[in-house]
Design an enzyme around this catalytic site. Structure first.
Site, mmCIF file in Angstrom:
data_model
loop_
_atom_site.group_PDB
_atom_site.id
_atom_site.type_symbol
_atom_site.label_atom_id
_atom_site.label_comp_id
_atom_site.label_asym_id
_atom_site.label_seq_id
_atom_site.Cartn_x
_atom_site.Cartn_y
_atom_site.Cartn_z
ATOM 1 N N PRO A 11 0.815 -6.370 -3.879
ATOM 2 C CA PRO A 11 0.032 -4.912 -3.235
ATOM 3 C C PRO A 11 0.844 -4.793 -1.581
ATOM 4 C CG PRO A 11 -1.368 -6.805 -3.507
ATOM 5 C CD PRO A 11 -0.370 -7.005 -4.287
ATOM 6 N N ASN A 12 0.847 -3.947 -0.842
ATOM 7 C CA ASN A 12 1.024 -3.963 0.614
ATOM 8 C C ASN A 12 2.064 -4.491 0.632
ATOM 9 O OD1 ASN A 12 -1.993 -2.716 1.072
ATOM 10 N ND2 ASN A 12 -1.861 -4.167 0.527
ATOM 11 N N ARG A 19 3.796 -3.432 8.558
ATOM 12 C CA ARG A 19 2.350 -3.769 8.037
ATOM 13 C C ARG A 19 2.385 -5.599 9.091
ATOM 14 N NH1 ARG A 19 1.859 -7.716 2.785
ATOM 15 N NH2 ARG A 19 -0.670 -7.517 3.408
ATOM 16 N N TYR A 24 4.820 -10.499 9.362
ATOM 17 C CA TYR A 24 6.019 -10.299 7.952
ATOM 18 C C TYR A 24 7.190 -10.340 8.727
ATOM 19 C CZ TYR A 24 1.056 -10.132 5.246
ATOM 20 O OH TYR A 24 0.488 -10.963 4.547
ATOM 21 N N ASN A 75 5.985 -12.797 -5.347
ATOM 22 C CA ASN A 75 4.772 -12.576 -4.252
ATOM 23 C C ASN A 75 4.139 -12.107 -4.750
ATOM 24 O OD1 ASN A 75 3.719 -12.527 -1.932
ATOM 25 N ND2 ASN A 75 5.571 -11.878 -1.106
ATOM 26 N N ALA A 78 -1.767 -10.946 -2.087
ATOM 27 C CA ALA A 78 -3.652 -10.377 -1.823
ATOM 28 C C ALA A 78 -3.586 -11.162 -3.065
ATOM 29 C CB ALA A 78 -4.212 -9.319 -1.621
ATOM 30 N N HIS A 81 -4.805 -14.802 -4.471
ATOM 31 C CA HIS A 81 -6.085 -15.588 -3.826
ATOM 32 C C HIS A 81 -6.885 -14.922 -5.115
ATOM 33 C CE1 HIS A 81 -3.579 -16.312 -0.365
ATOM 34 N NE2 HIS A 81 -3.453 -14.661 -0.312
ATOM 35 N N ASP A 88 -2.835 -16.656 -16.237
ATOM 36 C CA ASP A 88 -3.137 -15.859 -17.335
ATOM 37 C C ASP A 88 -1.704 -15.495 -17.509
ATOM 38 O OD1 ASP A 88 -5.620 -17.196 -17.048
ATOM 39 O OD2 ASP A 88 -6.717 -15.747 -18.036
ATOM 40 N N GLU A 99 6.179 -19.524 -6.675
ATOM 41 C CA GLU A 99 5.498 -18.803 -5.759
ATOM 42 C C GLU A 99 5.668 -18.731 -4.346
ATOM 43 O OE1 GLU A 99 1.789 -20.495 -5.677
ATOM 44 O OE2 GLU A 99 1.174 -18.957 -4.361
ATOM 45 N N HIS A 101 5.237 -17.183 -0.750
ATOM 46 C CA HIS A 101 4.661 -16.100 0.570
ATOM 47 C C HIS A 101 5.285 -16.222 2.358
ATOM 48 C CE1 HIS A 101 1.122 -16.129 -2.146
ATOM 49 N NE2 HIS A 101 1.748 -17.454 -2.266
ATOM 50 N N ILE A 102 5.533 -15.030 2.848
ATOM 51 C CA ILE A 102 6.625 -15.335 3.571
ATOM 52 C C ILE A 102 5.280 -15.465 4.975
ATOM 53 C CG2 ILE A 102 7.231 -13.513 4.994
ATOM 54 C CD1 ILE A 102 6.978 -11.154 3.270
ATOM 55 N N SER A 103 4.519 -15.002 4.968
ATOM 56 C CA SER A 103 4.050 -16.402 5.917
ATOM 57 C C SER A 103 3.030 -17.245 5.570
ATOM 58 C CB SER A 103 2.548 -15.005 6.186
ATOM 59 O OG SER A 103 1.972 -14.622 5.387
ATOM 60 N N ARG A 108 -3.615 -19.340 8.276
ATOM 61 C CA ARG A 108 -4.211 -18.486 8.131
ATOM 62 C C ARG A 108 -5.800 -17.990 7.794
ATOM 63 N NH1 ARG A 108 -0.687 -13.411 6.051
ATOM 64 N NH2 ARG A 108 -2.659 -11.832 6.816
ATOM 65 N N ARG A 112 -7.564 -17.317 2.260
ATOM 66 C CA ARG A 112 -6.580 -17.246 2.054
ATOM 67 C C ARG A 112 -5.660 -18.659 1.514
ATOM 68 N NH1 ARG A 112 -4.069 -11.911 3.489
ATOM 69 N NH2 ARG A 112 -5.302 -11.117 5.171
#
Ligand code: DQA
Length: 149
Positions: A11-12, A19, A24, A75, A78, A81, A88, A99, A101-103, A108, A112
């Site tokens: 998402p996002n 954003r 990011y 990625n 949200a 978390h 599953d 896995e 993550h950009i940040s 943070r 997170r």
């Protein structure tokens, strides 16, 4: 040959470039897609680049991927978390998963710091910006090449 991979974005991430640029960067989702496809082609990988804001759609993408792809870069944004359902589904994909993550999620907010998927994936990359996608593609190509041996 093991060369088909899927990159799944949660998402996002479709709003990259718009954003929270401090987290990011300024790259847009469209630009990110292009650099991922270009790098994949350079390395002989056939890559599907996908995104959804909907948890159930991500679960469907992950489930369906087990029949079609040799590796996955995820990625989960949200949902990293919060989503037991995504965790599953990942357990059903018996091939390499990275896995991403950009940040740096550990720098943070505390919520997170917990990933529900880190212990069911092959490895992870975080905090390296959009370059993380390129690094993940390079690592995935190596993982799949080793499996071909
Ligand atoms: C993210 C980090 C998540 O905590 C956040 O919810 C995102 C993006 C990242 O790429 O840094 O949407 O996965």
């Amino acid at each position: 040959m093991n060369n088909k991979i899927i990159i799944i974005n949660g998402p996002n991430l479709n709003l990259l470039g718009e954003r929270e640029q401090s987290q990011y960067g300024s790259i847009t989702f469209k630009e990110l897609r292009k650099i991922c496809i270009n790098k994949s082609e350079e390395l002989g990988l056939v890559t599907e680049f996908s995104q959804s804001n909907v948890e159930g759609e991500l679960v469907n993408l992950i489930q369906n991927a087990r029949k079609k792809f040799d590796g996955m870069i995820l990625n989960a944004a949200a949902f990293t978390h919060t989503s037991v359902a995504i965790r599953d589904a990942l357990n059903v994909f018996k091939k390499p998963i990275i896995e991403l993550h950009i940040s740096n999620i550990y720098k943070r907010e505390e919520f997170r710091h917990k990933s529900l998927i880190s212990d069911v994936v092959t490895g992870g990359i975080f905090g390296l910006g959009a370059d993380g996608y390129i690094l993940a593609i390079i690592s995935m190509q190596k993982l799949l090449k080793n499996e071909d041996r």
